[in-house]
Design a protein around this motif. Structure first.
Motif, short mmCIF file in Angstrom:
data_model
loop_
_atom_site.label_atom_id
_atom_site.label_comp_id
_atom_site.label_asym_id
_atom_site.label_seq_id
_atom_site.Cartn_x
_atom_site.Cartn_y
_atom_site.Cartn_z
N ILE A 79 28.92 37.61 35.09
CA ILE A 79 30.27 38.16 34.88
C ILE A 79 30.15 39.58 34.32
CG2 ILE A 79 32.39 37.94 33.54
CD1 ILE A 79 31.95 34.90 33.59
N ARG A 80 30.87 40.52 34.92
CA ARG A 80 30.91 41.90 34.43
C ARG A 80 31.96 42.02 33.33
NH1 ARG A 80 27.04 45.25 37.29
NH2 ARG A 80 26.46 43.97 39.09
N PRO A 81 31.61 42.60 32.18
CA PRO A 81 32.56 42.68 31.07
C PRO A 81 33.82 43.47 31.39
CG PRO A 81 30.33 43.16 30.32
CD PRO A 81 30.28 43.13 31.81
N SER A 82 33.72 44.49 32.24
CA SER A 82 34.87 45.37 32.48
C SER A 82 35.78 44.88 33.60
CB SER A 82 34.40 46.78 32.80
OG SER A 82 33.58 46.77 33.97
N THR A 83 35.22 44.27 34.63
CA THR A 83 36.04 43.89 35.80
C THR A 83 35.78 42.46 36.29
OG1 THR A 83 34.38 44.89 37.24
CG2 THR A 83 36.29 46.25 36.65
N TYR A 84 34.97 41.69 35.60
CA TYR A 84 34.60 40.32 35.98
C TYR A 84 33.73 40.31 37.24
CZ TYR A 84 35.00 35.24 35.72
OH TYR A 84 34.73 33.90 35.56
N LEU A 85 34.20 41.00 38.30
CA LEU A 85 33.45 41.11 39.55
C LEU A 85 32.55 42.35 39.52
CD1 LEU A 85 36.43 40.54 42.02
CD2 LEU A 85 34.79 38.82 41.27
N GLY A 86 31.58 42.36 40.43
CA GLY A 86 30.74 43.53 40.58
C GLY A 86 31.50 44.69 41.23
N LYS A 87 30.97 45.90 41.08
CA LYS A 87 31.65 47.10 41.58
C LYS A 87 31.89 47.03 43.08
CE LYS A 87 31.19 52.14 41.77
NZ LYS A 87 30.33 53.31 41.44
N GLY A 88 30.89 46.57 43.83
CA GLY A 88 31.04 46.49 45.29
C GLY A 88 32.16 45.55 45.70
N ARG A 89 32.26 44.42 45.03
CA ARG A 89 33.31 43.45 45.34
C ARG A 89 34.69 44.01 45.00
NH1 ARG A 89 32.87 39.32 48.94
NH2 ARG A 89 30.95 38.13 48.61
N VAL A 90 34.77 44.72 43.86
CA VAL A 90 36.04 45.32 43.47
C VAL A 90 36.51 46.30 44.53
CG1 VAL A 90 37.18 46.81 41.78
CG2 VAL A 90 35.64 44.99 41.00
N GLU A 91 35.62 47.13 45.03
CA GLU A 91 35.97 48.11 46.06
C GLU A 91 36.34 47.42 47.37
OE1 GLU A 91 32.57 50.63 46.21
OE2 GLU A 91 33.12 51.74 44.38
N GLU A 92 35.59 46.39 47.72
CA GLU A 92 35.88 45.64 48.96
C GLU A 92 37.28 45.03 48.92
OE1 GLU A 92 34.38 41.47 50.98
OE2 GLU A 92 32.93 42.64 49.81
N ILE A 93 37.63 44.41 47.79
CA ILE A 93 38.94 43.78 47.66
C ILE A 93 40.03 44.84 47.61
CG2 ILE A 93 40.40 42.37 46.14
CD1 ILE A 93 37.86 40.79 45.41
N ALA A 94 39.74 46.00 47.00
CA ALA A 94 40.71 47.10 46.96
C ALA A 94 41.10 47.52 48.38
CB ALA A 94 40.14 48.28 46.18
N GLY A 95 40.11 47.60 49.27
CA GLY A 95 40.40 47.95 50.66
C GLY A 95 41.25 46.91 51.34
N LEU A 96 40.95 45.64 51.08
CA LEU A 96 41.72 44.55 51.68
C LEU A 96 43.16 44.55 51.17
CD1 LEU A 96 41.84 41.93 53.37
CD2 LEU A 96 41.03 40.70 51.34
N VAL A 97 43.32 44.76 49.86
CA VAL A 97 44.65 44.78 49.27
C VAL A 97 45.51 45.88 49.89
CG1 VAL A 97 45.92 45.31 47.13
CG2 VAL A 97 43.99 43.71 47.08
N LYS A 98 44.90 47.06 50.07
CA LYS A 98 45.64 48.18 50.66
C LYS A 98 45.97 47.93 52.12
CE LYS A 98 45.46 53.20 51.23
NZ LYS A 98 44.67 54.44 51.02
N ALA A 99 44.98 47.43 52.88
CA ALA A 99 45.18 47.22 54.31
C ALA A 99 46.22 46.14 54.59
CB ALA A 99 43.85 46.86 54.97
N ASN A 118 41.94 46.58 34.19
CA ASN A 118 41.05 47.38 35.05
C ASN A 118 41.18 46.99 36.52
OD1 ASN A 118 40.11 48.83 32.88
ND2 ASN A 118 38.25 47.60 32.61
N LEU A 119 41.33 45.69 36.79
CA LEU A 119 41.47 45.24 38.18
C LEU A 119 42.81 45.70 38.75
CD1 LEU A 119 39.96 41.63 38.03
CD2 LEU A 119 38.95 43.68 39.05
N GLU A 120 43.86 45.67 37.94
CA GLU A 120 45.16 46.15 38.42
C GLU A 120 45.10 47.63 38.77
OE1 GLU A 120 48.34 43.13 36.23
OE2 GLU A 120 47.92 45.09 35.32
N LYS A 121 44.39 48.41 37.97
CA LYS A 121 44.25 49.84 38.26
C LYS A 121 43.44 50.06 39.52
CE LYS A 121 44.61 51.55 33.50
NZ LYS A 121 43.87 52.18 32.37
N ALA A 122 42.36 49.27 39.68
CA ALA A 122 41.49 49.44 40.84
C ALA A 122 42.17 49.02 42.14
CB ALA A 122 40.20 48.64 40.64
#
Length: 461
Positions: A79-99, A118-122
């Motif tokens: 578990i990542r302290p800042s975002t729970y997920l790893g950076k790559g996963r956060v970016e991947e989900i960000a793309g899916l959320v936008k698309a 942090n996840l809401e911002k990302a």
């Protein structure tokens, strides 16, 4: 005076109001971020499949009519302290959320306020965790005053640490304790004070409710009936079983947390014994500790019950893990899972194939007499006669059995016995003399012996 509220509290209640219409039109993504199971992590974690955990999370979202468009699991090494997920996963989900124009992401885990923010911002979308989702469900389901107060108190405690965040136009326009709102930045300190004040008032109201409940228990103790409480994982079929046994009309649906507020009904067992049957809120894995504490008063019937019926959905693939989760909650409540008062009820036999039904039926017969599980179908009524007999058997353990002889003209005595005891056997001689075998509760035994001094003890304690 407890019904009077301040303008600030009125605002808090408005903030906590259900937002079902908005929720139904919000595209939702459910993410299951599950740690890889390692040896020694516990039976519940290792026994529950990823698919079942994700399905349950989707079911929770569906319980409040969210528009779930996608769901998937993410395997986490840590578990990542800042975002729970790893950076790559956060970016991947960000793309899916936008698309996909996702408006809400449900994370099937417990997020810290920092991780949530942090996840809401990302992602530019609202994020709620498992605790927030369960709180939303409870907020929709609570109907009694006590249940509403308990949910509101738990919800306020949860939100108190989550006031510092920013999101979309919804947040700037209005506040909200539902997951689709959040307090405006200029209101944070005022809201924090109002939250604490409201929590203090709720605690006073709950103390009053608890005292009233205590008086009701004392009143019931004067005309005592055994309490039989149904417990089990959510959607195990407790309410259907309750309805079948009591002929009641409690909401029973194929839905997680269909029942929230406790319901109690008196019902008679085959030999005439009256019991109070109590239906309770379903348990679930990772149930927030704050909710267990909030609903402790509601679950007093469970804590004080003479018999607990642990209802299990044996047709579910994760029934063993669910049983362990129920055990954990019972231990939180101070109820030992090896207690003699627990009867395990294997429900939904009608959903089993023939081979599995035969296997479980054989297993249920292999247990020690009164300790064996009872295989039933609350829907069809299969096995309910055996369950009633088992309940009677458990009640009988704490009771004495007597032989009573009555002359034919003593109808009043016969009526008293039928009203206050279980008549197990009745035989009549040619002259009309009655020979009865009766079983009676310990608290009624002194009155019985005073009225029937010649009664002969033939069994029991």
């Amino acid at each position: 005076m407890t019904d009077l509220i301040t303008p600030g509290e009125a605002r808090l209640q408005a903030m906590a109001a259900p937002e079902g219409e908005i929720a139904a039109s919000t595209k939702t993504l459910v993410v299951g971020p599950y740690l890889a199971v390692r040896a020694g992590q516990g039976a519940s974690a290792s026994a529950r499949s990823v698919e079942a955990r994700l399905d349950e999370a989707v079911g929770l979202a569906g319980a409040i009519e969210l528009d779930v468009t996608q769901s998937f699991a993410v395997a986490l090494p840590r578990i990542r302290p800042s975002t729970y997920l790893g950076k790559g996963r956060v970016e991947e989900i960000a793309g899916l959320v936008k698309a996909e124009e996702i408006g809400l992401v449900v994370m099937d885990c417990a997020l810290s306020p920092v991780q949530q923010r942090n996840l809401e911002k990302a992602w530019g979308a609202k994020v709620i965790d498992r605790t927030g989702l369960i709180l939303e469900i409870f907020g929709r389901r609570a109907s009694t005053r006590e249940g509403t107060l308990q949910v509101e108190h738990a919800h306020l405690a949860y939100q108190k640490s989550r006031l510092v965040r920013s999101w979309t136009h919804l947040e700037r326009q209005r506040g909200g304790f539902g997951f689709l709102g959040g307090p405006g930045e200029t209101q944070i300190e005022a809201d924090r004070r109002m939250i604490q004040e409201r929590m203090t008032r709720i605690e006073r109201d709950l103390d009053s409710v608890s005292r009233t409940r205590g008086l009701h228990r004392q009143s019931r103790a004067r005309v005592p009936y055994p309490i039989v409480a149904l417990v089990g994982y959510t959607n195990a079929g407790k309410s259907t079983l309750f309805n079948t046994l009591t002929k009641a009309q409690v909401l029973a649906q194929d839905m997680l947390f269909a029942t929230l507020d406790p319901t109690a009904r008196a019902t008679k067992l085959p030999h005439g014994e009256t019991v109070i049957l109590s239906d309770t809120v379903g348990f679930i894995s990772d149930l927030p500790t704050s909710l267990i504490a909030a609903f402790r008063a509601t679950l007093e019937d469970v804590i004080e019950a003479d018999i607990l019926l642990h209802v299990r959905d044996v047709s579910h693939g994760d029934t063993e893990a669910q049983a362990e989760d129920v055990g954990e909650v019972l231990r939180e409540l101070g109820v030992g899972t090896d207690a003699e008062r627990i009867i395990e009820v294997w429900n939904k036999a009608d959903l089993l194939d023939e081979a599995e039904r035969t296997r479980l039926s054989n297993l249920s017969r292999q247990g020690k007499g009164g300790e064996a599980p009872v295989l039933v179908s609350a829907l069809t009524g299969e096995g309910l006669d055996r369950l009633s007999a088992r309940i009677e058997q458990r009640i009988a353990r704490a009771r004495s059995t007597f032989a009573v002889v009555l002359p034919p003209e003593d109808g009043a005595a016969l009526h008293w016995l039928y009203e206050n005891a279980e008549v197990l056997d009745r035989r009549m001689e040619e002259g009309g003399t009655l020979h009865l075998a009766i079983r009676i509760a310990p608290e009624k035994e002194p009155r019985f012996l005073n009225r029937f001094p010649r009664a002969r003890h033939i069994g029991g304690r």
